[in-house]
Scaffold this motif. Structure first.
Motif, PDB file in Angstrom:
ATOM      1  N   PRO A 164       0.815  -1.224   0.000  1.00 50.85           N
ATOM      2  CA  PRO A 164       0.000   0.000   0.000  1.00 50.85           C
ATOM      3  C   PRO A 164       0.843   1.265   0.000  1.00 50.85           C
ATOM      4  CG  PRO A 164       0.095  -0.898   2.206  1.00 50.85           C
ATOM      5  CD  PRO A 164       0.846  -1.871   1.334  1.00 50.85           C
ATOM      6  N   GLY A 165       1.585   1.485  -1.066  1.00 51.69           N
ATOM      7  CA  GLY A 165       2.380   2.703  -1.167  1.00 51.69           C
ATOM      8  C   GLY A 165       1.500   3.928  -1.308  1.00 51.69           C
ATOM      9  N   PRO A 166       2.068   5.123  -1.131  1.00 55.62           N
ATOM     10  CA  PRO A 166       1.289   6.365  -1.207  1.00 55.62           C
ATOM     11  C   PRO A 166       0.522   6.520  -2.516  1.00 55.62           C
ATOM     12  CG  PRO A 166       3.449   6.800  -0.271  1.00 55.62           C
ATOM     13  CD  PRO A 166       3.476   5.381  -0.741  1.00 55.62           C
ATOM     14  N   ALA A 167       1.125   6.126  -3.662  1.00 53.65           N
ATOM     15  CA  ALA A 167       0.443   6.264  -4.943  1.00 53.65           C
ATOM     16  C   ALA A 167      -0.835   5.428  -4.980  1.00 53.65           C
ATOM     17  CB  ALA A 167       1.378   5.859  -6.080  1.00 53.65           C
ATOM     18  N   LEU A 168      -0.762   4.185  -4.519  1.00 59.33           N
ATOM     19  CA  LEU A 168      -1.934   3.309  -4.517  1.00 59.33           C
ATOM     20  C   LEU A 168      -2.964   3.784  -3.498  1.00 59.33           C
ATOM     21  CD1 LEU A 168      -3.448   0.868  -5.489  1.00 59.33           C
ATOM     22  CD2 LEU A 168      -2.049  -0.573  -3.983  1.00 59.33           C
ATOM     23  N   GLN A 169      -2.503   4.216  -2.322  1.00 58.71           N
ATOM     24  CA  GLN A 169      -3.433   4.733  -1.323  1.00 58.71           C
ATOM     25  C   GLN A 169      -4.179   5.960  -1.852  1.00 58.71           C
ATOM     26  OE1 GLN A 169      -2.041   5.168   2.741  1.00 58.71           O
ATOM     27  NE2 GLN A 169      -0.354   3.758   2.348  1.00 58.71           N
ATOM     28  N   GLY A 170      -3.420   6.860  -2.494  1.00 57.50           N
ATOM     29  CA  GLY A 170      -4.059   8.055  -3.037  1.00 57.50           C
ATOM     30  C   GLY A 170      -5.065   7.730  -4.117  1.00 57.50           C
ATOM     31  N   PHE A 171      -4.733   6.749  -4.970  1.00 54.66           N
ATOM     32  CA  PHE A 171      -5.649   6.363  -6.047  1.00 54.66           C
ATOM     33  C   PHE A 171      -6.938   5.776  -5.476  1.00 54.66           C
ATOM     34  CE2 PHE A 171      -7.292   3.252  -9.079  1.00 54.66           C
ATOM     35  CZ  PHE A 171      -7.458   4.054 -10.200  1.00 54.66           C
ATOM     36  N   ILE A 172      -6.808   4.902  -4.491  1.00 52.66           N
ATOM     37  CA  ILE A 172      -7.994   4.292  -3.891  1.00 52.66           C
ATOM     38  C   ILE A 172      -8.830   5.354  -3.180  1.00 52.66           C
ATOM     39  CG2 ILE A 172      -8.787   2.654  -2.144  1.00 52.66           C
ATOM     40  CD1 ILE A 172      -6.410   0.892  -2.855  1.00 52.66           C
ATOM     41  N   HIS A 173      -8.164   6.281  -2.501  1.00 50.26           N
ATOM     42  CA  HIS A 173      -8.881   7.351  -1.823  1.00 50.26           C
ATOM     43  C   HIS A 173      -9.682   8.170  -2.834  1.00 50.26           C
ATOM     44  CE1 HIS A 173      -9.190   9.966   1.852  1.00 50.26           C
ATOM     45  NE2 HIS A 173      -9.606  10.815   0.930  1.00 50.26           N
ATOM     46  N   ALA A 174      -9.085   8.442  -4.005  1.00 52.78           N
ATOM     47  CA  ALA A 174      -9.784   9.194  -5.049  1.00 52.78           C
ATOM     48  C   ALA A 174     -10.997   8.423  -5.569  1.00 52.78           C
ATOM     49  CB  ALA A 174      -8.821   9.506  -6.194  1.00 52.78           C
ATOM     50  N   TRP A 195      -8.037   1.697   6.769  1.00 49.72           N
ATOM     51  CA  TRP A 195      -6.985   2.413   6.054  1.00 49.72           C
ATOM     52  C   TRP A 195      -7.467   3.722   5.451  1.00 49.72           C
ATOM     53  CZ3 TRP A 195      -3.648  -1.520   2.825  1.00 49.72           C
ATOM     54  CH2 TRP A 195      -2.961  -2.358   3.723  1.00 49.72           C
ATOM     55  N   PHE A 196      -8.755   3.832   5.181  1.00 44.64           N
ATOM     56  CA  PHE A 196      -9.257   4.987   4.462  1.00 44.64           C
ATOM     57  C   PHE A 196     -10.492   5.589   5.136  1.00 44.64           C
ATOM     58  CE2 PHE A 196      -7.059   2.262   1.461  1.00 44.64           C
ATOM     59  CZ  PHE A 196      -6.167   3.152   0.889  1.00 44.64           C
ATOM     60  N   PRO A 197     -10.342   6.132   6.335  1.00 43.21           N
ATOM     61  CA  PRO A 197     -11.482   6.813   6.963  1.00 43.21           C
ATOM     62  C   PRO A 197     -11.882   8.011   6.127  1.00 43.21           C
ATOM     63  CG  PRO A 197      -9.440   7.251   8.145  1.00 43.21           C
ATOM     64  CD  PRO A 197      -9.133   6.185   7.148  1.00 43.21           C
ATOM     65  N   ALA A 198     -13.170   8.373   6.203  1.00 50.34           N
ATOM     66  CA  ALA A 198     -13.708   9.402   5.320  1.00 50.34           C
ATOM     67  C   ALA A 198     -13.073  10.769   5.541  1.00 50.34           C
ATOM     68  CB  ALA A 198     -15.222   9.504   5.515  1.00 50.34           C
ATOM     69  N   ASP A 199     -12.569  11.046   6.757  1.00 52.82           N
ATOM     70  CA  ASP A 199     -12.043  12.375   7.033  1.00 52.82           C
ATOM     71  C   ASP A 199     -10.535  12.472   6.861  1.00 52.82           C
ATOM     72  OD1 ASP A 199     -11.942  12.089  10.699  1.00 52.82           O
ATOM     73  OD2 ASP A 199     -11.470  10.699   9.062  1.00 52.82           O
ATOM     74  N   THR A 200      -9.905  11.427   6.296  1.00 50.44           N
ATOM     75  CA  THR A 200      -8.465  11.460   6.092  1.00 50.44           C
ATOM     76  C   THR A 200      -8.136  11.905   4.682  1.00 50.44           C
ATOM     77  OG1 THR A 200      -8.117   9.675   7.675  1.00 50.44           O
ATOM     78  CG2 THR A 200      -6.360  10.073   6.073  1.00 50.44           C
ATOM     79  N   PRO A 201      -7.295  12.933   4.484  1.00 54.29           N
ATOM     80  CA  PRO A 201      -6.936  13.366   3.141  1.00 54.29           C
ATOM     81  C   PRO A 201      -6.097  12.329   2.411  1.00 54.29           C
ATOM     82  CG  PRO A 201      -5.577  14.479   4.765  1.00 54.29           C
ATOM     83  CD  PRO A 201      -6.626  13.722   5.526  1.00 54.29           C
ATOM     84  N   ALA A 202      -6.113  12.390   1.099  1.00 53.05           N
ATOM     85  CA  ALA A 202      -5.332  11.434   0.307  1.00 53.05           C
ATOM     86  C   ALA A 202      -3.857  11.640   0.561  1.00 53.05           C
ATOM     87  CB  ALA A 202      -5.633  11.633  -1.180  1.00 53.05           C
ATOM     88  N   PRO A 203      -3.093  10.530   0.725  1.00 52.60           N
ATOM     89  CA  PRO A 203      -1.653  10.648   0.968  1.00 52.60           C
ATOM     90  C   PRO A 203      -0.964  11.331  -0.204  1.00 52.60           C
ATOM     91  CG  PRO A 203      -2.444   8.420   1.358  1.00 52.60           C
ATOM     92  CD  PRO A 203      -3.553   9.152   0.698  1.00 52.60           C
ATOM     93  N   ALA A 204       0.069  12.136   0.117  1.00 50.58           N
ATOM     94  CA  ALA A 204       0.838  12.791  -0.942  1.00 50.58           C
ATOM     95  C   ALA A 204       1.723  11.774  -1.628  1.00 50.58           C
ATOM     96  CB  ALA A 204       1.677  13.918  -0.340  1.00 50.58           C
ATOM     97  N   GLU A 205       1.738  11.799  -2.967  1.00 55.01           N
ATOM     98  CA  GLU A 205       2.546  10.838  -3.723  1.00 55.01           C
ATOM     99  C   GLU A 205       4.007  11.269  -3.707  1.00 55.01           C
ATOM    100  OE1 GLU A 205       2.731   8.837  -8.184  1.00 55.01           O
ATOM    101  OE2 GLU A 205       1.026  10.064  -7.550  1.00 55.01           O
ATOM    102  N   THR A 206       4.901  10.286  -3.514  1.00 57.47           N
ATOM    103  CA  THR A 206       6.332  10.586  -3.484  1.00 57.47           C
ATOM    104  C   THR A 206       7.001  10.032  -4.724  1.00 57.47           C
ATOM    105  OG1 THR A 206       6.704   8.553  -2.216  1.00 57.47           O
ATOM    106  CG2 THR A 206       6.391  10.614  -0.985  1.00 57.47           C
TER     107      THR A 206
END
Length: 206
Positions: A164-174, A195-206
């Motif tokens: 679950p790297g930041p890129a994948l987390q951000g994509f799923i959050h989107a 892993w993805f509560p509604a009030d958590t912003p999408a992780p920044a991609e590195t």
């Protein structure tokens, strides 16, 4: 003195079960391939040929056979012209009930990894894999699933499982923001994590 002739069953094992760890099943290694995989028949045939050639059928062999057979199916889908309303050749051998059903690419958490797969029957698929959390869904089939696998290839752990790297987390959050949370509870095995509560912003991609 002439010896009595042996029966065919004692002379030859028609299904070569002595060489397969999948005893008790007429189709060798059928338990290693998803039952709703569109390329399942081709994958099983490939694994059987490899086994007869003396290749050990382990998880890596299954992964390679799956990737090859799915790629071949993708090429057939892209190359074969299909008239509007027609059924492409690669789907004509499938169950009639499957034609016209919605296909999904799913993202589920299994332990600390994310599984990216595709299915036309979410309830049956989740009952088989028993995920800890259904993270997101998007409409699509085999081609889209393969695109996602390539997109997150650097995060691949094994087969359809990804770190679950930041890129994948951000994509799923989107996806969750665009389509909403899946809200699927059947067959899910909660482990107290989210892993993805509604009030958590999408992780920044590195």
């Amino acid at each position: 003195m002439t010896q009595p002739r042996k029966s065919r069953a004692s002379v030859r094992d028609a299904y070569k079960t002595s060489h397969s760890a999948n005893t008790g099943d007429r189709i060798p290694h059928s338990d290693k391939v998803d039952r709703d995989d569109p390329a399942r028949a081709s994958i099983l045939i490939t694994l059987r040929r490899w086994e007869l050639a003396g290749i050990t059928i382990d998880d890596r062999a299954v992964e390679i056979a799956t990737q090859e057979c799915r790629w071949r199916m993708e090429q057939a889908m892209l190359e074969e012209p299909v008239a509007e309303g027609d059924v492409p050749r690669w789907r004509r051998r499938g169950r009639e009930a499957d034609i016209g059903r919605q296909s999904w690419v799913y993202y589920v958490r299994c332990g600390h990894l994310v599984k990216i797969g595709t299915t036309i029957d979410l309830a049956s698929r989740f009952s088989a894999i028993r995920p800890n959390e259904v993270l997101a869904l998007e409409p699509g089939g085999l081609i889209l699933e393969s695109e996602r696998h390539r997109e997150f290839a650097r995060l691949r752990a094994s087969g359809e499982y990804f770190h679950p790297g930041p890129a994948l987390q951000g994509f799923i959050h989107a996806l969750r923001e665009d389509n909403g949370p899946p809200n699927i509870r059947a067959s899910v095995v909660p482990d107290g994590q989210d892993w993805f509560p509604a009030d958590t912003p999408a992780p920044a991609e590195t």
